[in-house]
Design an enzyme around this catalytic site. Sequence first.
Site, short mmCIF file in Angstrom:
data_model
loop_
_atom_site.label_atom_id
_atom_site.label_comp_id
_atom_site.label_asym_id
_atom_site.label_seq_id
_atom_site.Cartn_x
_atom_site.Cartn_y
_atom_site.Cartn_z
N ASP A 132 -4.84 -1.07 7.24
CA ASP A 132 -4.96 -2.45 6.75
C ASP A 132 -4.51 -3.40 7.87
OD1 ASP A 132 -5.63 -4.29 4.75
OD2 ASP A 132 -3.61 -4.37 3.93
N TRP B 260 0.85 -1.21 0.00
CA TRP B 260 0.00 0.00 0.00
C TRP B 260 0.88 1.25 0.00
CZ3 TRP B 260 -5.23 0.18 3.08
CH2 TRP B 260 -6.04 -0.91 2.69
N LYS C 66 -9.83 -1.67 7.46
CA LYS C 66 -10.18 -3.08 7.29
C LYS C 66 -10.70 -3.64 8.60
CE LYS C 66 -6.90 -6.28 6.92
NZ LYS C 66 -5.80 -6.93 6.19
N ASP D 169 4.06 0.36 11.34
CA ASP D 169 3.82 -1.08 11.52
C ASP D 169 4.59 -1.54 12.74
OD1 ASP D 169 2.54 -3.31 9.35
OD2 ASP D 169 3.71 -4.13 11.02
C1 LIG Z 1 -2.29 -7.28 5.98
S1 LIG Z 1 -0.83 -6.59 6.60
C2 LIG Z 1 -0.70 -5.06 5.74
C3 LIG Z 1 -0.28 -5.23 4.31
C4 LIG Z 1 -0.01 -3.90 3.63
N1 LIG Z 1 -1.24 -3.16 3.41
C5 LIG Z 1 0.67 -4.10 2.31
O1 LIG Z 1 0.07 -3.84 1.27
O2 LIG Z 1 1.84 -4.49 2.30
C6 LIG Z 1 -1.32 -6.08 8.20
C7 LIG Z 1 -0.20 -5.41 8.98
O3 LIG Z 1 -0.74 -4.89 10.21
C8 LIG Z 1 0.31 -4.89 11.14
N2 LIG Z 1 -0.19 -4.73 12.51
C9 LIG Z 1 -1.00 -5.57 13.20
N3 LIG Z 1 -1.18 -5.14 14.45
C10 LIG Z 1 -0.49 -3.98 14.55
C11 LIG Z 1 -0.29 -3.05 15.60
N4 LIG Z 1 -0.83 -3.26 16.83
N5 LIG Z 1 0.49 -1.97 15.40
C12 LIG Z 1 1.05 -1.77 14.17
N6 LIG Z 1 0.90 -2.62 13.14
C13 LIG Z 1 0.15 -3.72 13.31
C14 LIG Z 1 0.97 -6.24 10.91
O4 LIG Z 1 2.27 -6.29 11.44
C15 LIG Z 1 0.92 -6.36 9.38
O5 LIG Z 1 2.14 -5.98 8.80
#
Ligand SMILES: C[S@@+](CC[C@H](N)C(=O)[O-])C[C@H]1O[C@@H](n2cnc3c(N)ncnc32)[C@H](O)[C@@H]1O
Length: 211
Positions: free
Chosen positions: A125, A66, A165, A84
Amino acid sequence: MARHKHSSRHRSAWMQEHLDDPHVKRAKAEGWRSRAVYKLKEIDEKDRLIRPGMQVLELGAAPGGWSQYIAHRLNGRGRIIALDILPMDHVPDVEFMQGDFTEQAVERRLKGVLSGNPCDLVVSDMNPNMSGVKAVDQPGSIYLAELALQLALEVLHFRGIFLVKVLQGEGFDTLMADMKRRFDSVRSRKPQASRSRSREIYLLAKGIRQA
Ligand SMILES: C[S@@+](CC[C@H](N)C(=O)[O-])C[C@H]1O[C@@H](n2cnc3c(N)ncnc32)[C@H](O)[C@@H]1O
């Protein structure tokens, strides 16, 4: 000695499905870091989210698909701040911050980076660390979406856009109702690249309601 580590015989069903996925193949061929990029691209093409000059906050950015797409759409004009919990390789024109969004100190750091300049777009996301157990993953997803909503309401321009999301299930209707109270319009989006059996859906909210 023969190595069978990569033979299809030893792949999990998930890994085989991932490798066969046309969006995975296309993302690789086109140089995007994730198949998720096609979800944002589809929503952007339909709803005209991203324009050069915008300040964009991206939550849950790794591995960076993204981020790449937003940077491509801003075309050198605007600002992207991406967060992230995991590390992320540098994406040109993207300011990356590593930290857990659920920690208040991280949220404060993010606000510090924004230094009072309102955002035009906040996208999330974020996924909870999926356990496969619905009773755990569902509240985790709603919690992250609620936190993202709270921050979006604080940092967005009054005509700003929020895309988040969330997993459909318990808590979803309450989140949707809450968003409808706070924004002029709220729509749901299920892009084609989002696997149909997945309960994930994107909520797209525009314009913060003025009291
Ligand atoms: C589906 S992936 C995102 C993919 C991204 N949109 C892409 O296109 O590359 C979801 C992300 O949310 C992050 N995430 C989950 N919980 C989180 C938190 N509490 N703080 C920051 N990031 C978090 C995960 O580490 C993961 O990398």
